[in-house]
Design a protein around this motif. Sequence first.
Motif, PDB file in Angstrom:
ATOM      1  N   SER A 154      -0.955  -1.727   3.767  1.00 50.09           N
ATOM      2  CA  SER A 154      -1.427  -0.375   4.038  1.00 50.09           C
ATOM      3  C   SER A 154      -1.557   0.388   2.722  1.00 50.09           C
ATOM      4  CB  SER A 154      -0.439   0.345   4.954  1.00 50.09           C
ATOM      5  OG  SER A 154      -0.760   1.724   5.007  1.00 50.09           O
ATOM      6  N   PRO A 155      -2.670   1.071   2.510  1.00 52.79           N
ATOM      7  CA  PRO A 155      -2.822   1.836   1.269  1.00 52.79           C
ATOM      8  C   PRO A 155      -2.044   3.144   1.255  1.00 52.79           C
ATOM      9  CG  PRO A 155      -4.762   2.118   2.636  1.00 52.79           C
ATOM     10  CD  PRO A 155      -3.890   1.117   3.345  1.00 52.79           C
ATOM     11  N   ALA A 156      -1.397   3.488   2.347  1.00 57.04           N
ATOM     12  CA  ALA A 156      -0.659   4.749   2.423  1.00 57.04           C
ATOM     13  C   ALA A 156       0.376   4.819   1.301  1.00 57.04           C
ATOM     14  CB  ALA A 156       0.032   4.869   3.782  1.00 57.04           C
ATOM     15  N   GLY A 157       0.369   5.919   0.575  1.00 57.85           N
ATOM     16  CA  GLY A 157       1.308   6.119  -0.512  1.00 57.85           C
ATOM     17  C   GLY A 157       0.897   5.499  -1.828  1.00 57.85           C
ATOM     18  N   THR A 158      -0.247   4.815  -1.868  1.00 61.18           N
ATOM     19  CA  THR A 158      -0.743   4.224  -3.108  1.00 61.18           C
ATOM     20  C   THR A 158      -1.867   5.084  -3.676  1.00 61.18           C
ATOM     21  OG1 THR A 158      -2.478   2.870  -2.081  1.00 61.18           O
ATOM     22  CG2 THR A 158      -0.244   1.942  -2.140  1.00 61.18           C
TER      23      THR A 158
END
Length: 269
Positions: A154-158
Amino acid sequence: MDVVNTAQAEAWNGYEGEHWAGHHDRYDAVNNGFNGALLEAAAIGPRDHVLDLGCGNGHVTRLAARRARLGRALGVDLSAPMLARARSLTEREGVPNVGFERGDVQVHPFPDAAFDAAVSRFGVMFFADPVAAFGNVRRALRDGGRLAFLAMASPAGTDLGTVFAAIAPRPAAVTGHAGPMSLSDPDRVREILGAAGFRDVTCRTVHAEQVWGRDAADAAGFLAGWGPIRHNLGDGPELRAAITDAMRPFERDGAVRLRSTAWLVRARR
């Protein structure tokens, strides 16, 4: 060539495959930071025979072949444009112990127990039937053979997640839970590989810096052409301007550099 994954065959022999083949160096700049972790996980020895799944333009295939200098590496992919690029780059680089075959991993007639290791850098997320595909890979590995692959997390937080959130009113329209993100859940990965007959399955996160372009505008033009972005959001000047603005904070040292996260999965036959 037998194909059951017809939707992906159409995509990778159309716009998607042409874009990856035409921008092979740029996609490698995005993904090369993960190469070391992948190849170390595969523990490739000098006499090994290595199978590269969804090999694309063949960069990882060639890296594996150099490690297996007395063995051989075989890259398999659905995409004729990317395999043509892989063969030309391999000839240019002078790597002799490499071969490429066009095939659907779900049904490709690999020889039984012929490989010591199977690897993939973001090439295994697109199977229509992942259990069948990984079961076929298991059959091709010798007893105790190693599987190591990278899958998108998941790209969340990147940094890439920050860019997606800035350009997409619904980030799930870009990332979703299928296609590139189909193996982003480690519990699902363990379930699939277990059903395919693998054991000792482990999943861990790895991090790398991705180079997306010379500057924000250059990176925006490249990202706008990436299949999931183009398919879901189009490719107009307003989108490119939004991506440029989102990329600008990540300009440093002469490039756009985004920190990214992936799943590194290991298993054994």
